[in-house]
Design a protein around this motif. Structure first.
Motif, short mmCIF file in Angstrom:
data_model
loop_
_atom_site.label_atom_id
_atom_site.label_comp_id
_atom_site.label_asym_id
_atom_site.label_seq_id
_atom_site.Cartn_x
_atom_site.Cartn_y
_atom_site.Cartn_z
N PHE A 43 -1.07 1.85 -26.56
CA PHE A 43 -0.43 1.51 -25.31
C PHE A 43 -0.26 3.06 -24.61
O PHE A 43 0.42 3.78 -25.26
N GLU A 47 1.42 1.11 -19.09
CA GLU A 47 0.55 0.07 -19.47
C GLU A 47 1.53 -1.09 -20.09
O GLU A 47 2.30 -0.91 -20.97
N THR A 48 1.29 -2.47 -19.67
CA THR A 48 2.11 -3.44 -20.44
C THR A 48 1.36 -4.46 -21.08
O THR A 48 2.08 -5.03 -21.88
N LEU A 49 0.27 -4.45 -20.87
CA LEU A 49 -0.67 -5.45 -21.41
C LEU A 49 -1.96 -4.75 -22.09
O LEU A 49 -2.74 -4.22 -21.38
N ASP A 82 0.83 -12.73 -24.89
CA ASP A 82 0.77 -13.79 -23.83
C ASP A 82 -0.24 -14.84 -23.83
O ASP A 82 -1.26 -14.20 -23.66
N TYR A 88 -1.60 -8.65 -25.48
CA TYR A 88 -0.29 -8.27 -25.91
C TYR A 88 0.27 -7.44 -25.47
O TYR A 88 -0.20 -6.66 -24.53
N ALA A 89 1.84 -7.39 -25.63
CA ALA A 89 2.71 -6.50 -25.04
C ALA A 89 3.72 -6.02 -26.00
O ALA A 89 3.79 -6.50 -27.09
N ASP A 91 6.98 -5.34 -28.12
CA ASP A 91 8.04 -6.18 -27.94
C ASP A 91 9.49 -5.31 -28.34
O ASP A 91 9.36 -4.09 -28.60
#
Length: 274
Positions: A43, A47-49, A82, A88-89, A91
């Motif tokens: 990441f 960027e979040t996903l 998601d 994916y993000a 967590d």
């Protein structure tokens, strides 16, 4: 036009010696754990996903391995899947580790008021960072009210090759460690690798006489910066202070004559010479 902020971390199997400044004992090195951490490092700021394809491209790992690692990290609370987007993000598990690091860094607590005064005095941004793979990661950035630099914050990463912070880190490494790192950085940078290494080497060579490293428009077209390394007197960890400002209003002479001497003095107050 902005230049790439960071490079992709190398595979833990092929470059154990360049992931840390300490010798690596392959008999004790857990490859599966290193690969899982490489997924988290994939990441980038903002960027979040990320999807499995992104992980494969950035880590060089097989798709089947990425699937297993991502699933495991999701179960452990370090990634969140998601289902609607199939991506994916990060967590809460990652966030808790970050807070634990920052809250446990006594040097950072001591440095903040000095950094705040420095930023106000020179009218720029001052940052504290350390190494993360082939990048430098920002632990803290403090800006003056008039600073017009890019919005880099805690957790942002910059390549060792183009950032003043990375060059300062490289400058104080043992010769064999530095050579191995530069070789890995050259390969990770692709077609521009040789040119970027040559630019970085020129600044690294100046460290012995100047006690700092510069980056003049090297990682961004309108950013100049200078950096100074120091050792944390509590645990010996190598940290780097940097100061950055807009090249359009803070030219090279400003950094060499006004900013660099003050930054070196601040580094001496915070720690030991590396």
């Amino acid at each position: 036009m902005s230049k790439p902020a960071s490079t992709t971390s190398p595979s833990p199997v092929t470059s154990l010696s360049t992931r840390t400044s300490d010798p690596v004992d392959e008999r004790k090195f857990v490859v599966a754990l290193a690969r899982g951490l490489d997924l988290l490092r994939a990441f980038r700021p903002g960027e979040t996903l990320l999807g499995n394809r992104d992980f494969v491209e950035r880590t060089g790992l097989p798709k089947a391995t990425v699937n297993r690692l991502a699933y495991t990290l999701t179960v452990l609370g370090y990634l969140r899947f998601d289902e609607a987007l199939g991506k994916y993000a990060l967590d809460a598990g990652v966030l808790s580790l970050g807070f634990a690091l920052l809250s446990g860094t006594d040097t950072l607590e001591l440095a903040r008021p000095h950094m705040r005064n420095f930023a106000r005095e020179v009218g720029a941004a001052v940052s504290l960072g350390c190494r993360d793979g082939l990048d430098m990661i920002y632990l803290e950035t403090i800006r003056s009210e008039t600073a017009l630099t890019l919005g880099l914050a805690s957790g942002s990463k910059l390549s060792m090759l183009t950032s003043s912070m990375g060059r300062a880190y490289l400058a104080v490494q043992p010769a064999d460690t530095r050579a191995a790192l530069l070789d890995e950085l050259r390969r990770a940078a692709g077609d521009e690798g040789a040119l970027l290494v040559a630019q970085a080497q020129r600044e690294i060579d100046r460290y012995a006489s100047e006690g700092c490293c510069y980056s003049f428009r090297d990682w961004h077209d309108d950013v100049n910066a200078v950096a100074v390394p120091f050792s944390d007197p509590r645990d010996g960890r190598l940290l780097v202070l940097s100061c950055s400002g807009p090249a359009s209003s803070m030219g090279e002479s400003v950094f060499r004559e006004r900013v660099a001497p003050r930054l070196k003095a601040l580094a001496r107050r915070l720690g030991d010479s590396p």
